[in-house]
Design a protein around this motif. Structure first.
Motif, mmCIF file in Angstrom:
data_model
loop_
_atom_site.group_PDB
_atom_site.id
_atom_site.type_symbol
_atom_site.label_atom_id
_atom_site.label_comp_id
_atom_site.label_asym_id
_atom_site.label_seq_id
_atom_site.Cartn_x
_atom_site.Cartn_y
_atom_site.Cartn_z
ATOM 1 N N GLY A 1 0.816 -1.204 0.000
ATOM 2 C CA GLY A 1 0.000 0.000 0.000
ATOM 3 C C GLY A 1 0.845 1.247 0.000
ATOM 4 O O GLY A 1 1.767 1.398 -0.808
ATOM 5 N N MET A 2 0.605 2.109 0.976
ATOM 6 C CA MET A 2 1.352 3.366 1.078
ATOM 7 C C MET A 2 2.457 3.274 2.129
ATOM 8 O O MET A 2 2.844 4.272 2.746
ATOM 9 C CB MET A 2 0.389 4.514 1.402
ATOM 10 N N GLY A 3 2.959 2.026 2.351
ATOM 11 C CA GLY A 3 4.080 1.831 3.280
ATOM 12 C C GLY A 3 3.650 1.712 4.718
ATOM 13 O O GLY A 3 4.473 1.902 5.630
ATOM 14 N N MET A 4 2.376 1.390 4.944
ATOM 15 C CA MET A 4 1.876 1.225 6.305
ATOM 16 C C MET A 4 0.964 0.010 6.341
ATOM 17 O O MET A 4 0.067 -0.140 5.502
ATOM 18 C CB MET A 4 1.092 2.472 6.749
ATOM 19 N N GLU B 1 -7.361 3.730 -2.750
ATOM 20 C CA GLU B 1 -8.263 3.167 -1.740
ATOM 21 C C GLU B 1 -8.633 1.712 -2.023
ATOM 22 O O GLU B 1 -9.702 1.247 -1.643
ATOM 23 C CB GLU B 1 -9.534 4.018 -1.581
ATOM 24 N N THR B 2 -7.730 1.006 -2.686
ATOM 25 C CA THR B 2 -7.869 -0.442 -2.763
ATOM 26 C C THR B 2 -7.401 -1.031 -1.436
ATOM 27 O O THR B 2 -6.352 -0.643 -0.900
ATOM 28 C CB THR B 2 -7.037 -1.029 -3.910
ATOM 29 N N VAL B 3 -8.196 -1.973 -0.905
ATOM 30 C CA VAL B 3 -7.868 -2.608 0.367
ATOM 31 C C VAL B 3 -7.250 -3.978 0.077
ATOM 32 O O VAL B 3 -7.807 -4.776 -0.684
ATOM 33 C CB VAL B 3 -9.125 -2.777 1.238
ATOM 34 N N ALA C 1 -3.829 -8.584 8.967
ATOM 35 C CA ALA C 1 -3.329 -7.261 8.574
ATOM 36 C C ALA C 1 -3.989 -6.828 7.273
ATOM 37 O O ALA C 1 -4.551 -7.632 6.520
ATOM 38 C CB ALA C 1 -1.815 -7.292 8.414
ATOM 39 N N TYR C 2 -3.908 -5.521 7.056
ATOM 40 C CA TYR C 2 -4.380 -4.986 5.767
ATOM 41 C C TYR C 2 -3.563 -3.745 5.429
ATOM 42 O O TYR C 2 -2.985 -3.085 6.323
ATOM 43 C CB TYR C 2 -5.878 -4.664 5.784
ATOM 44 N N THR C 3 -3.487 -3.443 4.138
ATOM 45 C CA THR C 3 -2.837 -2.224 3.658
ATOM 46 C C THR C 3 -3.821 -1.477 2.761
ATOM 47 O O THR C 3 -4.772 -2.062 2.232
ATOM 48 C CB THR C 3 -1.550 -2.531 2.880
ATOM 49 N N LEU C 4 -3.557 -0.196 2.580
ATOM 50 C CA LEU C 4 -4.415 0.654 1.757
ATOM 51 C C LEU C 4 -3.593 1.304 0.651
ATOM 52 O O LEU C 4 -2.565 1.941 0.931
ATOM 53 C CB LEU C 4 -5.086 1.734 2.609
ATOM 54 N N ASP C 5 -4.028 1.139 -0.595
ATOM 55 C CA ASP C 5 -3.361 1.809 -1.714
ATOM 56 C C ASP C 5 -3.863 3.250 -1.843
ATOM 57 O O ASP C 5 -4.880 3.639 -1.233
ATOM 58 C CB ASP C 5 -3.636 1.054 -3.014
#
Length: 241
Positions: free
Chosen positions: A158-161, A185-187, A178-182
């Motif tokens: 995602g955005m490094g988090m 706003e793609t999950v 866990a999850y990341t967000l692009d």
């Protein structure tokens, strides 16, 4: 010249009496008058017939026009009722396809806590490995992590988090959620083994989904209220806390 009807001798056309036998001759003008009279009678009869036919046609036209106007008015008067009935039926049909409680709808501009609750609810609804245990504790703990070992294990950072979801208890079933967000706003949702850092393996997300589509899923599957209730239990933590 004309011929006397009595003696048969020729007589001047204008003569009133035969000069040979004295017989009174018929007047040519009188015959003409009688002929004119007959013609006038016939013309009158013909005119009356024409008037009768024309009058009948006009009467038929007026009656037909009145009937058509009456039918148009009746149709116009009945049309609103039909439209209202159709609108009511359409509203009822639309209502039947919406969630039972239309007031419980998640907004698309969720904040961090709302997003964490929505993603967790979605993962549980879809039976993603280990996610059902995330709500076993009193709170839903969400750790915001930029740990290199964790990010190196994720196919999409995602955005490094990374957001690590935990119940804060010992009943997490040995799974790191866990999850990341692009940026779009793609999950990206993950279910990792607890020893993910012990290998060089890169894990693919169990689900990639647009945030708006995820929220729509919860709204149409009557899960918005569950996500809203879970949002009140979310506790955000940073990696250095």
């Amino acid at each position: 010249m004309k011929t006397c009807p009595n003696c048969g001798k020729p007589v001047v056309a204008t003569a009133k009496f035969c000069p040979h036998c004295g017989h009174e001759l018929p007047s040519g003008q009188g015959g003409q008058k009688k002929g004119n009279h007959r013609r006038r009678v016939w013309l009158t009869v013909i005119l009356l017939l024409v008037l009768l036919v024309a009058g009948g046609g006009i009467a038929h036209y007026l009656i037909t026009s009145q009937e058509e106007n009456a039918a148009d008015r009746a149709t116009s008067n009945s049309q609103p009722t039909h439209n209202n009935a159709y609108s009511a039926a359409s509203s009822a049909s639309s209502a039947s396809t919406e969630p039972a409680d239309s007031g419980d709808q998640l907004a698309t501009d969720l904040g961090p806590k709302g997003t964490a609750a929505a993603i967790t609810t979605y993962a549980i609804k879809n039976n993603f490995d280990g996610w059902s245990a995330a709500t076993s504790g009193q709170n839903l703990q969400v750790l915001l992590s930029d740990d290199d070992d964790l990010l190196d294990s994720l196919a999409d950072t995602g955005m490094g988090m990374a957001y690590v979801v935990s119940s804060g208890t010992d009943s997490d079933n040995g799974t790191v959620r866990a999850y990341t967000l692009d940026k779009d706003e793609t999950v990206n949702i993950y279910s990792l083994p607890v020893d993910y850092a012990d290998s060089d393996k890169v894990y693919q997300p169990v689900k990639r989904i647009a945030k708006g589509e995820l929220i729509q899923y919860l709204n149409t599957h009557h899960a918005a209220s569950e996500a809203e209730e879970l949002q009140g239990k979310v506790v955000l933590q940073h990696g250095d806390d």
